[in-house]
Design an enzyme around this catalytic site. Sequence first.
Site, PDB file in Angstrom:
ATOM      1  N   GLU A  61     -30.449 -37.250   9.342  1.00  0.00           N
ATOM      2  CA  GLU A  61     -30.241 -36.190   8.357  1.00  0.00           C
ATOM      3  C   GLU A  61     -29.007 -36.407   7.489  1.00  0.00           C
ATOM      4  O   GLU A  61     -29.033 -36.146   6.280  1.00  0.00           O
ATOM      5  CB  GLU A  61     -30.142 -34.839   9.070  1.00  0.00           C
ATOM      6  CG  GLU A  61     -31.449 -34.333   9.633  1.00  0.00           C
ATOM      7  CD  GLU A  61     -31.821 -34.941  10.975  1.00  0.00           C
ATOM      8  OE1 GLU A  61     -32.878 -34.591  11.521  1.00  0.00           O
ATOM      9  OE2 GLU A  61     -31.023 -35.774  11.487  1.00  0.00           O
ATOM     10  N   HIS A 130     -33.698 -24.956  17.822  1.00  0.00           N
ATOM     11  CA  HIS A 130     -34.717 -24.903  16.773  1.00  0.00           C
ATOM     12  C   HIS A 130     -34.897 -23.503  16.200  1.00  0.00           C
ATOM     13  O   HIS A 130     -35.923 -23.211  15.597  1.00  0.00           O
ATOM     14  CB  HIS A 130     -36.069 -25.384  17.321  1.00  0.00           C
ATOM     15  CG  HIS A 130     -36.111 -26.831  17.687  1.00  0.00           C
ATOM     16  ND1 HIS A 130     -35.583 -27.298  18.862  1.00  0.00           N
ATOM     17  CD2 HIS A 130     -36.611 -27.907  17.036  1.00  0.00           C
ATOM     18  CE1 HIS A 130     -35.750 -28.612  18.926  1.00  0.00           C
ATOM     19  NE2 HIS A 130     -36.369 -28.999  17.841  1.00  0.00           N
TER      20      HIS A 130
END
Length: 219
Positions: A61, A130
């Site tokens: 990322e 998450h």
Amino acid sequence: MSREITFAEAIREGLDYCLSENKDVFVVGEGVPDPKRIFNTTAGLLEKYGPRRIMDMPLSENALTGVCIGSGLRGMRPVLVHQRADFSYLSLDQIINNAAKWNYMFNGQGRVPLVIRMMIGRGWGQGPQHSSSPQALFSHIPGLKVVMPARPHDAKGMLIQAIEDDDPVIFLEHRWLHHIKEVVPEEPFREPLDKARVARSGDSLTLAAFSYSVIEAIK
């Protein structure tokens, strides 16, 4: 012409319009071209625009955010997608110290027209890594615009405006909103990124809310 579509379909229409209008727009992220197509928000875009503009990304990322910042500085308009907002934590240095600050460090000579879509909120099987909702964190960073649409109409108009904006925009989508339906114009339109919407008027009480909380506040 208006018709009823879901929040996810409104996102897809906004992306489709911007991709068709500007060849410098591209979409990249983990799962963008996979079978589920990010909750159906990128459905059909790979087939229409090809793998050079609708791209999956490696599990890196921080590096990918840097690539998107660089491409923005070179005149492109990337839309980076994180299926989980938590994944963006790996790229905070790029978002905070580069994307958000570049315009001010170089007196407006370098702009970063980057949109980062992030999914927030809990859902089935969403563990602690998450299910973050980091809007408060990003809203405290000078140079970032943070938007949280609460209905399909807002989602389409604000996404188009965000992609056309010359500065970085954090675009947060609550996963519980993707299935909600509403009448949305078929033609492109824009919604301001710096203005609240009055969902219901009254004279006794003010409730301020954003994203899915707007649905709860109206109830």
